[in-house]
Every structure is written in C-alpha cells, then in structure tokens.
Design a protein around this motif. Structure first.
Motif, short mmCIF file in Angstrom:
data_model
loop_
_atom_site.label_atom_id
_atom_site.label_comp_id
_atom_site.label_asym_id
_atom_site.label_seq_id
_atom_site.Cartn_x
_atom_site.Cartn_y
_atom_site.Cartn_z
N GLU A 319 38.17 36.96 22.26
CA GLU A 319 38.18 38.27 22.95
C GLU A 319 36.80 38.61 23.50
O GLU A 319 36.67 39.08 24.63
CB GLU A 319 38.64 39.35 21.95
N LYS A 320 35.73 38.35 22.72
CA LYS A 320 34.36 38.64 23.17
C LYS A 320 33.97 37.78 24.37
O LYS A 320 33.32 38.25 25.30
CB LYS A 320 33.37 38.40 22.03
N GLU A 321 34.37 36.49 24.35
CA GLU A 321 34.05 35.59 25.47
C GLU A 321 34.71 36.08 26.76
O GLU A 321 34.09 36.08 27.83
CB GLU A 321 34.52 34.17 25.12
N LYS A 322 35.98 36.48 26.67
CA LYS A 322 36.68 36.99 27.85
C LYS A 322 36.06 38.29 28.37
O LYS A 322 35.95 38.49 29.57
CB LYS A 322 38.16 37.22 27.52
N PHE A 329 31.52 39.01 36.11
CA PHE A 329 32.21 39.05 37.41
C PHE A 329 32.09 40.43 38.05
O PHE A 329 31.80 40.54 39.25
CB PHE A 329 33.67 38.67 37.21
N LEU A 330 32.30 41.49 37.29
CA LEU A 330 32.21 42.85 37.83
C LEU A 330 30.82 43.16 38.33
O LEU A 330 30.64 43.87 39.33
CB LEU A 330 32.62 43.86 36.75
N GLU A 524 38.45 39.30 45.33
CA GLU A 524 37.77 39.70 44.10
C GLU A 524 38.69 40.58 43.23
O GLU A 524 38.67 40.49 42.00
CB GLU A 524 36.50 40.47 44.45
N GLU A 525 39.49 41.44 43.87
CA GLU A 525 40.42 42.30 43.11
C GLU A 525 41.46 41.47 42.37
O GLU A 525 41.81 41.75 41.23
CB GLU A 525 41.12 43.29 44.04
N LEU A 531 41.35 38.49 35.21
CA LEU A 531 40.44 38.53 34.06
C LEU A 531 40.78 39.69 33.13
O LEU A 531 40.70 39.54 31.89
CB LEU A 531 38.99 38.66 34.55
N ILE A 532 41.14 40.85 33.71
CA ILE A 532 41.52 42.01 32.89
C ILE A 532 42.76 41.70 32.07
O ILE A 532 42.85 42.04 30.88
CB ILE A 532 41.74 43.24 33.78
N LYS A 533 43.74 41.04 32.70
CA LYS A 533 44.98 40.69 32.00
C LYS A 533 44.70 39.75 30.83
O LYS A 533 45.22 39.92 29.72
CB LYS A 533 45.95 40.05 32.99
#
Length: 821
Positions: A319-322, A329-330, A524-525, A531-533
């Motif tokens: 979870e921390k890596e993601k 990226f943001l 990018e969106e 990535l959010i998912k």
C-alpha cells in the motif's frame, strides 16, 4: 276593544270596497240584518281576520276569503281601525290572492300574478310596527290581550252554538271546557299520574322477578347442613330468611376455599423445589459442555493469529509503495501544468497585444474619416457665412443711402422735419423703387449671425476631430514600435499586413498549445485513475485483512472471557449442589417423570380451588345484589302504594267516592262561576221563574263520569228538573245566559281584559214577544254606557225594536253594506 271603522275590499261576498263606520255608536245594541247568504257574519269574519289572520268559523283561512265576484284588478284586503284602552290602532291585512300583473306577455295581454299575504299595524301616533308577519300578529295579540280562540269565544256567540253547552252531557262539557279554559294540563296531569302508577307497578313486578332470579342463582353444596332449610325459604320467597342463611353459607364457602388454597400451595412448593434441582443439574451439564468447547477452540485457532498478522504487514508495505508512486506521478503532472499555464499566458498576452494594435489601427482610420468629414462641413459653413456677410453689407449700404427718401416719404405739410425742423417742405427727396426697408436689413443681419454661429460650431468640431486623430495616431505609432521596432510606420501597407500575419500566427500557436495540452492531460488523467484504483485496492485489502485479524483477536478474547466465566459458574453450581445426595446426571434421568406427576396433582387441585372460589364469589355477589334488591323493592312498594292512591283520586276511581276526575273537578269550578253569572241575567229574562244549578256531587253517586251535570231549579215550585225539559224559548234564554256567563268568565281569566264589543248570531226566532223583549232588555243592560252589542238575525220584530241597523244587501255582482236608522 271597540271597532271604529272597518273596510273590506274583495273580501268574502263583497266584490268591491265596503266601509262600516262604527264611530257614531259609542254604546248600545245594533242589528245586522239582510238577505240569507248576503255576508252578515262576514263582517265579524273581517274583524277576526284583521286581528288574527283567520276567520271566526275556523273553517276558512284568510287565503280562502278572496271574493268570487271581485275583478282581478280589485285588491283584497281588510282595513280595521279599533280602540283599546283609550288608544286608537289600525291594521291593514291582505291574504294571498291572484291579481292582474302590471306587465304584459308577448301577445300584449296582461298576465296574472300572485300577490303575497301581508300585514301593516299602526300605533296611535301613526307610526307603523317594524317586524315580520309573525312578530306583527304577536304584537296585536299582546295589545288585545286575547288569542284568536279566546276572542271568538268572548266576542261572538256563534250561530247554532247556543244549545250545545246547555244540553251537553257531563263528558261533552268536559271536552268543551278543556278547549275553552285550557284544562288539558290537568288531564295530562291525570295521565302522567296514571303512567307513573303503571310504571311503578311494572317496576315493582320487575324487581320481584329480579329477586326470584337472584335467589335461583344461589349455589348450595349437597353436604351443607343448612342446605335443605335454605332451599325451602327460596321456594317460599322469604327474602329475609334467605339472606340470613346465605350469610352463613358465605362463611362456609370461605372456609372451604382457604383449605383448598392451602393444599394447592403445598403442591406448588414441591413443584418449585423439584424444578429448581432439575434446572441446577441442567446448568452444571451445560457449563461443563461450554468449558470443553472453549478449550478446544483455543487449542485449534492460536496459529491462525500469526498468519493473519504476517498478511497484514505485507499488504501495508504494498500500500505504501503504491501511494509513493501515485504522489510522484501527481507531482510531475503539476509541474507540467504550471509550464503549460506560463506558455499559454505568454501566447494569450501576445495575441491580446496584437488584437489591441488592430483596434487602435481601426480607431485611427475611423478618426481620420471623421476629421475629413468635419473639414468638409467647416469649408461649406465658412463659404455660406462669407456669402451672408456680403449680402448684409450690400443691403445695409443701400438702406443707408435711401434714408432721405424714406424720411421724406413720411413728411406732411405743416409738420416739422426730424432733420432740419422746417415745417415747409417745397422739395422733398424721393426713394428708389428697389430700396430695402429696415425689416429686410434686420432679416439679412439675422441670417448672417446664424451662418456665423454654424461656422463656429463646425470649426470647433473640425478642430476636435483633428486633435483626436493626432492622439490615436500617436498611440498607434507607440504601440507598433513596441511590438515591431522603431522602423514601424503606420502609413506603410506592409506594416499593416505584417501585423495581421503576426496575429494569425499567435492564434494558431495558442490553439496548437491548448490541443497538445488537452491530449496530454487526458492521458495523465487515465493514468492517474489507474494509480488511484490500484492504491485503493491495496488500502481495501489492508483494511479487510486487518478487520479479520481484529475480529479473530476479539473472538479469542471473548472465548477466553467466556471460559473464565464458565469455570467460575461451574464452581458456584457445585456449591449449590452440596446439599443434594443425588448426582446431577441421576436427577436428569428421574426428574422429568416426577415433575409430570406433580403437574397433574397441581392441575386437579387448582380446578378444585377455582370451583370452590367461584361458588364463594357467586354467592357473595348474589348476597349483595339480593340485599340491594330487597331495599329497592321496599322503596318501590311504598312509592307504588302512594302513587296508586293518588291515581285513583285523580281519575275519580277511588272506591266509595263520586266518579269525578281531577280535570273535571277543576272545570266544575269554572262551571259554577259560569252558572252564577248566567243566573244574574236569566232571572231578569224569565222574570224570576227559574235558574240553572250544577248538580251536587253527593247526589251523583257512583254512576259514570260526573261533575258537570246541569239542572233547572224553579224559584216558583222550589224543585229541580233536567235542563232538557225546558221549552224552546226557555232553552234559548238559558243558553244565551250561559253563553254570556261563559264570555264573562273567559274575560275574567284573561286578566284585566275588557272587550267592549259583542256579536250574537241568530237564535231569537224561538222567543215569544215577552221573552224577546226581556232578552233585549238584558242585552241593553249588558251594553251599559260603553259596550256595543251586535245581533245578527232575520227576525222582523227585532228590526222594529232596534233602531241602529247594519243592512247587508245581496246582488248578482256581490254584496253591499250600509247603516240604517
């Protein structure tokens, strides 16, 4: 009440308007005579209708009194003026009737319409009473002091009614007096007493039946020692003895109920103790099973906790890596966005500056056109002004040259010259034919001044547009030099083309930049959502695994707590079991059968106790109700005895007494007053031959219903005989005396009411001359100095005896009425 004037229009047999003036007769007797059916009684009908909205006979109401002879245009009404207590009143009343309408139908014919009934009542001062028809009728009755029925009984001795009261039986007189004196209230009182007697008798019998029913509900045990005696008293309906024995039975029922309840309580205690041992044995068995199950679960599930903790740590790391990848990226997206914003801002500014230069250029061209336009207008205005100046100056010089001729034209011989003062003018100067006058000079001057003002206005506009053009041109040079260098010159076409190309390029570059950024932003969106998912999936996995771990830990802690509690509970159960010699498992095997036997014994004992208790409650209730009914029965019996005696008295059925009821007794008092007043006149009419006498109650015995029986007492022979033995003439005088006595009595009952008018309808034909003269003399005495008495009769001799007469003449077109003397 005394009539003053009566007018009847289209009323009864009178087709037109007929008026009777009574003001000329203050007192005495007058005769109403005329043809049969001419309308003699209608005169009295008119008076009664005016006062009470009804006729004297009571058969016809006012709406039926419209004359059959009357034309549809003739109104129907009665106009009656009368005096009462020294004051004069007037009534105008009309019924419902059909008349000719004031409007015509489509064929030109008058239609018929219904005239509604109405009444007007006028006070002595001429003012009218304000109120509806009902209120007006009540006001008239209030002033007269009599209602319609009383008035007709007092003011009119009607045709054919003379002998009814004289020859009537006691029962018939009772009906007559009931209507006249309203004694029906006493009859209703008798009926009410009779009804109450009947109700009292019914209530008494109902209470007797209720007492019997209550006695029949007494439950008597077969083994009770006094049961036989109680049954005998119930059969003989000896209420007091039954109550006494029932009170003893209540005590016996109470004793047996207490014994049955005590035995039931013993069985309940045995049941409760057996049930307690069974529940305790079951409790020991249950807690031992729980302890065994909890220990087994703990030994099997402790390794699972370690595995769950390791899974949680792995998922948290992922979870921390993601999350780190998403944040990096943001950050790069934000930098790219800032770079785009700066580039977009620069290009928009460049485009804005070029668009501003274009606007300034367009304003410069517009200012140049306006300057040229005002220059041309100033040139024209200046030319017009120069022309107007020349015209004015030429006209002024010509006008000045011709002044001598103009002055000479106005000189007259003998008048002084305004220049030299001479009164003689041998050789006057003359003006030319085309010389301008002063008005023409003034007009030319005004036109010159107007042209000068117009020239100045156009000059100011030209100067303002020139200044504006210079300013805009300066701004254009300054802005163009800033954008394209010092070599920029707005007058050269190449610079204008260069500026237009530069603006086109700036727009194109801005659009390309925005399109490229939108494409990049969409990519990018999409990556950001991915990535959010993925980050959310990791978080959800961590959360789910952590919840499983926490649930497992809670479950383990719960099992350990329950195990500890079960061990403590097992210890308590064994402490309670120490007093028992049996083992719990032995009790579990034998307690069920033992409890079933106890339950059967308990059900039997409960049923026995309920039956005994039900008998006790029923007998106690019966005792209370029976004692209450006995008290009520005594009161009802006493009340019935009283009301029964009172009913017999009121209805005249008391043994050993005359059969006269309460209403007849009251009517007898009126009857005796009527007879007393009638005899005062009858003695005069018969020259003291006989009088009327009410039969004594003592002489009536027990036959029928009596009390209003009438006899004739001869003052000559001092003997009594029945009124039916009187001759025709004697009967008329006796009946007339009775009628006058009745009128006097009714008048007295009405209070301080005194009618000054009396009508007597027919009946004099049966009298001989002497009796008739005596009757007329009595009537004259009755009239006195203030009363009017009208006699309606066909008897010829009365026409000779009575001077004042109202004559009713019958014709084919209706009747007419007039006074004769």
């Amino acid at each position: 009440m005394k009539p003053i004037r009566l007018t009847m229009s289209a009323f009864g047999s009178y087709a037109g308007k007929e008026t009777l003036d009574f003001s000329g007769m203050e007192q005495g007797i007058f005769l109403v005579t005329g043809d049969t059916g001419a309308g003699k009684t209608t005169i009295f009908d008119g008076i009664v209708y005016a006062l009470y909205d009804r006729t004297s006979g009571g058969v016809r109401d006012g709406n039926m009194m419209r004359s059959a002879y009357a034309d549809l245009r003739t109104p129907t009404f009665v106009d009656f003026t009368f005096s009462c207590k020294g004051e004069e009143y007037r009534i105008v009343r009309n019924p419902d009737y059909e008349r000719v309408s004031l409007r015509k139908d489509k064929d030109g014919n008058y239609k018929k319409t219904q005239e509604k009934s109405g009444v007007e009542f006028f006070f002595p001062d001429g003012s009218s009473f304000r109120g509806n028809k009902k209120d007006t009728n009540e006001k008239i009755q209030e002033i007269i002091g009599l209602d319609a029925r009383q008035f007709m009984q007092v003011a009119m001795i009607a045709q054919g009614d003379f002998l009814k009261l004289l020859h009537a039986k006691s029962e018939e007189r009772k009906e007559i007096f009931s209507r006249i004196f309203d004694t029906g209230i006493y009859g209703r009182f008798q009926e009410e007493i009779r009804r109450r007697e009947k109700d009292g008798y019914i209530s008494l019998k109902e209470k007797e039946q209720a007492v019997k029913e209550q006695m029949s509900r007494i439950v008597i045990p077969d083994d009770w020692e006094d049961g036989r005696e109680l049954k005998e008293n119930i059969q003989k309906e000896k209420t007091d003895e039954v109550l006494f024995l029932l009170s003893k039975l209540k005590a016996e029922n109470k004793k047996k109920e207490e014994q049955a309840f005590s035995e039931l309580e013993k069985i309940r205690k045995i049941q409760e103790e057996t049930q307690r041992k069974l529940e305790l044995a079951k409790g020991i068995q249950d807690v031992q099973e729980r302890i065994q199950n909890h220990r087994k679960w703990l030994s099997e599930n402790l390794p699972e906790e370690k595995r769950l903790k390791e899974n949680v740590e792995k998922l948290e790391k992922k979870e921390k890596e993601k999350e780190k990848e998403l944040q990096a990226f943001l950050s790069s997206v934000e930098k790219e966005k800032n770079h785009f914003s700066e580039e977009e801002k620069k290009k928009k500014q460049r485009l804005s500056e070029l668009e501003g230069l274009k606007g300034i250029w367009e304003n410069t061209i517009k200012a140049l056109k306006e300057n040229r336009f005002h220059a041309e207008k100033w040139k024209k205005a200046n030319g017009l002004y120069q022309k107007k100046v020349e015209i004015y100056e030429e006209m002024y010089e010509a006008f000045f040259r011709e002044q001598a001729g103009i002055l000479a034209g106005n000189l007259k011989e003998g008048s002084p010259c305004p220049v030299c003062g001479s009164r003689s003018h041998p050789k006057k100067a003359s003006a030319s034919a085309n010389a301008p006058d002063q008005q023409m000079v003034r007009k030319a001057k005004r036109e010159r001044d107007d042209a000068e003002k117009a020239r100045e206005q156009e000059q100011n506009l030209f100067q303002y547009s020139t200044q504006k053009y210079k300013e805009v041109l300066g701004s254009l040079k300054q802005e163009g030099s800033r954008l394209f260098g010092e070599d920029f010159h707005p007058g050269e076409e190449r610079w204008r083309k260069m500026a237009a190309d530069a603006m086109t390029d700036a727009k194109k570059e801005l659009e390309e930049l925005q399109i490229a950024y939108r494409i990049r932003k969409r990519e990018e969106e999409e990556k950001e959502q991915k990535l959010i998912k993925e980050s959310k999936e990791c978080t959800d996995n961590v959360k789910a695994e952590r919840e499983r771990l926490e649930e497992f830990i809670r479950r383990g802690e719960q099992i350990q707590g329950e195990l500890k509690s079960a061990v403590y509970q097992e210890k308590e159960f064994w402490e309670k079991w120490k007093a028992n010699e049996e083992k719990p498992e032995e009790v579990l095997l034998s307690a069920g059968e033992h409890l079933e036997q106890i339950k059967k014994e308990k059900v039997f004992q409960e049923r026995l106790w309920q039956e005994i208790s039900g008998v006790r409650i029923s007998n106690e209730k019966t005792y209370e109700v029976l004692r209450k009914y006995e008290t009520e029965y005594s009161v009802l019996r006493e009340n019935y005895t009283t009301i029964h005696h009172l009913s017999q008295t009121a209805s005249g059925s008391l043994p050993g007494t005359a059969k006269i009821d309460f209403e007849s007794y009251i009517q007898r008092q009126y009857f005796q007053r009527i007879i007393a007043k009638a005899n005062q006149r009858l003695v005069q009419m018969t020259s003291g031959q006989f009088i009327l006498k009410c039969k004594n109650l003592e002489d009536l015995g027990n036959r029928g219903k009596v009390g209003l029986d009438l006899n004739v007492y001869s003052l000559v022979t001092e003997s009594e005989r029945d009124v039916k033995t009187l001759s025709g003439g004697e009967s008329f005088m006796a009946a007339l005396s009775m009628a006058l006595g009745l009128a006097d009595t009714i008048e007295e009952n009405a209070g301080a009411i005194h009618l000054d008018t009396l009508f007597i309808d027919e009946g004099f034909g049966s009298l001989d001359e002497t009796s008739r003269e005596q009757a007329i003399r009595v009537l004259y005495d009755l009239a006195g100095e203030s009363r009017l008495i009208g006699i309606i009769s066909h008897v010829t001799e009365l026409k000779e005896q009575i001077e004042q007469k109202i004559y009713v003449r019958k014709t084919k077109t209706g009747s007419h009425v007039c006074w004769l003397s």
